[in-house]
Design an enzyme around this catalytic site. Structure first.
Site, PDB file in Angstrom:
ATOM      1  N   GLY A  26      41.901  41.541   2.572  1.00  0.00           N
ATOM      2  CA  GLY A  26      42.567  40.673   3.550  1.00  0.00           C
ATOM      3  C   GLY A  26      43.297  39.531   2.888  1.00  0.00           C
ATOM      4  O   GLY A  26      43.176  38.377   3.310  1.00  0.00           O
ATOM      5  N   GLY A  30      46.402  33.318   5.215  1.00  0.00           N
ATOM      6  CA  GLY A  30      45.252  32.466   5.476  1.00  0.00           C
ATOM      7  C   GLY A  30      44.343  32.262   4.284  1.00  0.00           C
ATOM      8  O   GLY A  30      44.784  32.072   3.144  1.00  0.00           O
ATOM      9  N   ILE A  31      43.044  32.317   4.548  1.00  0.00           N
ATOM     10  CA  ILE A  31      42.033  32.064   3.524  1.00  0.00           C
ATOM     11  C   ILE A  31      42.120  33.102   2.407  1.00  0.00           C
ATOM     12  O   ILE A  31      42.028  32.765   1.227  1.00  0.00           O
ATOM     13  CB  ILE A  31      40.631  32.044   4.159  1.00  0.00           C
ATOM     14  CG1 ILE A  31      40.464  30.797   5.032  1.00  0.00           C
ATOM     15  CG2 ILE A  31      39.545  32.084   3.090  1.00  0.00           C
ATOM     16  CD1 ILE A  31      39.207  30.784   5.874  1.00  0.00           C
ATOM     17  N   ILE A 107      38.849  40.368  11.570  1.00  0.00           N
ATOM     18  CA  ILE A 107      39.676  40.248  12.760  1.00  0.00           C
ATOM     19  C   ILE A 107      38.861  39.621  13.887  1.00  0.00           C
ATOM     20  O   ILE A 107      37.629  39.525  13.799  1.00  0.00           O
ATOM     21  CB  ILE A 107      40.212  41.612  13.232  1.00  0.00           C
ATOM     22  CG1 ILE A 107      39.041  42.544  13.596  1.00  0.00           C
ATOM     23  CG2 ILE A 107      41.107  42.239  12.175  1.00  0.00           C
ATOM     24  CD1 ILE A 107      39.466  43.818  14.301  1.00  0.00           C
ATOM     25  N   ASP A 110      38.463  38.244  20.923  1.00  0.00           N
ATOM     26  CA  ASP A 110      37.605  37.350  21.695  1.00  0.00           C
ATOM     27  C   ASP A 110      37.640  37.657  23.190  1.00  0.00           C
ATOM     28  O   ASP A 110      38.702  37.900  23.773  1.00  0.00           O
ATOM     29  CB  ASP A 110      38.022  35.897  21.476  1.00  0.00           C
ATOM     30  CG  ASP A 110      37.859  35.457  20.030  1.00  0.00           C
ATOM     31  OD1 ASP A 110      37.232  36.194  19.257  1.00  0.00           O
ATOM     32  OD2 ASP A 110      38.361  34.369  19.693  1.00  0.00           O
ATOM     33  N   TYR A 169      32.328  38.848  17.143  1.00  0.00           N
ATOM     34  CA  TYR A 169      32.652  38.183  15.871  1.00  0.00           C
ATOM     35  C   TYR A 169      31.426  37.504  15.279  1.00  0.00           C
ATOM     36  O   TYR A 169      31.147  37.619  14.078  1.00  0.00           O
ATOM     37  CB  TYR A 169      33.765  37.165  16.125  1.00  0.00           C
ATOM     38  CG  TYR A 169      34.310  36.487  14.887  1.00  0.00           C
ATOM     39  CD1 TYR A 169      35.183  37.152  14.041  1.00  0.00           C
ATOM     40  CD2 TYR A 169      33.963  35.171  14.592  1.00  0.00           C
ATOM     41  CE1 TYR A 169      35.700  36.532  12.910  1.00  0.00           C
ATOM     42  CE2 TYR A 169      34.470  34.533  13.473  1.00  0.00           C
ATOM     43  CZ  TYR A 169      35.335  35.214  12.646  1.00  0.00           C
ATOM     44  OH  TYR A 169      35.837  34.589  11.528  1.00  0.00           O
ATOM     45  N   TYR A 201      36.359  25.340  10.963  1.00  0.00           N
ATOM     46  CA  TYR A 201      37.696  25.548  11.519  1.00  0.00           C
ATOM     47  C   TYR A 201      38.730  25.122  10.488  1.00  0.00           C
ATOM     48  O   TYR A 201      38.857  23.953  10.150  1.00  0.00           O
ATOM     49  CB  TYR A 201      37.841  24.791  12.836  1.00  0.00           C
ATOM     50  CG  TYR A 201      36.972  25.406  13.910  1.00  0.00           C
ATOM     51  CD1 TYR A 201      37.436  26.474  14.673  1.00  0.00           C
ATOM     52  CD2 TYR A 201      35.662  24.959  14.114  1.00  0.00           C
ATOM     53  CE1 TYR A 201      36.628  27.073  15.630  1.00  0.00           C
ATOM     54  CE2 TYR A 201      34.853  25.550  15.075  1.00  0.00           C
ATOM     55  CZ  TYR A 201      35.336  26.607  15.821  1.00  0.00           C
ATOM     56  OH  TYR A 201      34.531  27.208  16.760  1.00  0.00           O
TER      57      TYR A 201
END
Length: 259
Positions: A26, A30-31, A107, A110, A169, A201
């Protein structure tokens, strides 16, 4: 008076991961993208996987290569066991070994549990938790054979504290913590460390997509009164890779939101 001289050996202090081969799942944004960049800056040859973002992974590759780093992108669906096996085989074939595995791919889908579909549950479980099993299973024999390995999985504050509308999640991220501690026990005497990082977050695209009022409410509850940066998570990962006597641990990078 005698002076003690400490030998650094062959480790390059400026690039402590020089000669190491790392997989980051991934890694397109992002991270994951930031972890790939930090590992490359510290000398590692990085293989970054992507699934749906070829343009983003190209941007990561360009940044790393412009900085003089080594990066190779592979299209992999971590939820498919055979894809994870192919990943490990290709990395060994191209680079000769695997030293580091960063399980970052994940992923969200929600929805409150009452409205959550079986498909939404299964899809998140398959990527976030089964994906960690698949990639780790694919590399573990190689790491055991070379008597060295560093496995770091990205969990979440949600796996520790829970979150409204995220039972799927949260289940995966809590599962990663149990997986990490158990595998750490099994491999501690084999030169392999297994750890996890729980971001709070963080200022990624995923968090930025939240409604403004929701995001403001979250930030107001963070003792540091701000979102985290992807680079702050990457630094925790870098520490765990270099820490020889740390295994089975969870580092929270959340600004004090959950202690």
């Amino acid at each position: 008076m005698t002076t003690t001289v400490f030998e650094v050996g062959k480790v390059n202090a400026l690039k402590p991961l020089e000669g190491k081969v790392a997989i980051v799942t991934g890694a397109s944004r992002g991270i994951g993208a930031e972890i790939a960049k930090v590992l490359a800056r510290n000398g590692a040859t990085v293989v970054g996987t992507y699934h749906n973002s070829p343009k983003h992974i190209q941007d990561v590759a360009k940044t790393i290569e412009e900085e003089g780093g080594k990066f190779h992108a592979l299209h992999v669906d971590v939820s498919v066991y055979e894809d994870a096996e192919r990943l490990a085989l290709e990395v060994i074939e191209n680079f000769g070994k695997i030293d580091i595995l960063i399980n970052n791919a994940g992923i969200t889908k929600d929805r409150t549990f009452r409205k959550m579909t079986k498909e939404e549950w299964d899809t998140v479980i398959n990527v976030n938790l089964n994906g960690v099993f698949n990639t780790t299973k694919a590399v573990i024999e190689h790491m055991l054979a070379q008597n060295y390995g560093r496995i770091v999985s990205i969990s979440s504050i949600v796996g520790q504290a829970g979150a409204f509308g995220q039972t799927n999640y949260a289940a995966t991220k809590a599962g990663i913590l149990g997986f990490t501690k158990s595998l750490a026990l099994e491999t501690a005497s084999k030169g392999i460390t297994v750890n996890a990082v729980c971001p709070g977050y963080i200022g990624t695209e995923m968090v930025a997509a939240m409604p403004e009022e929701v995001l403001n409410n979250i930030v107001s509850k963070v003792p540091m009164k701000r979102l985290g940066e992807p680079g702050e998570v990457a630094q925790a990962v870098l520490y765990l890779i270099q820490a020889d006597y740390v295994t089975g641990q969870v580092i929270a990078v959340n600004g004090g939101l959950y202690m």
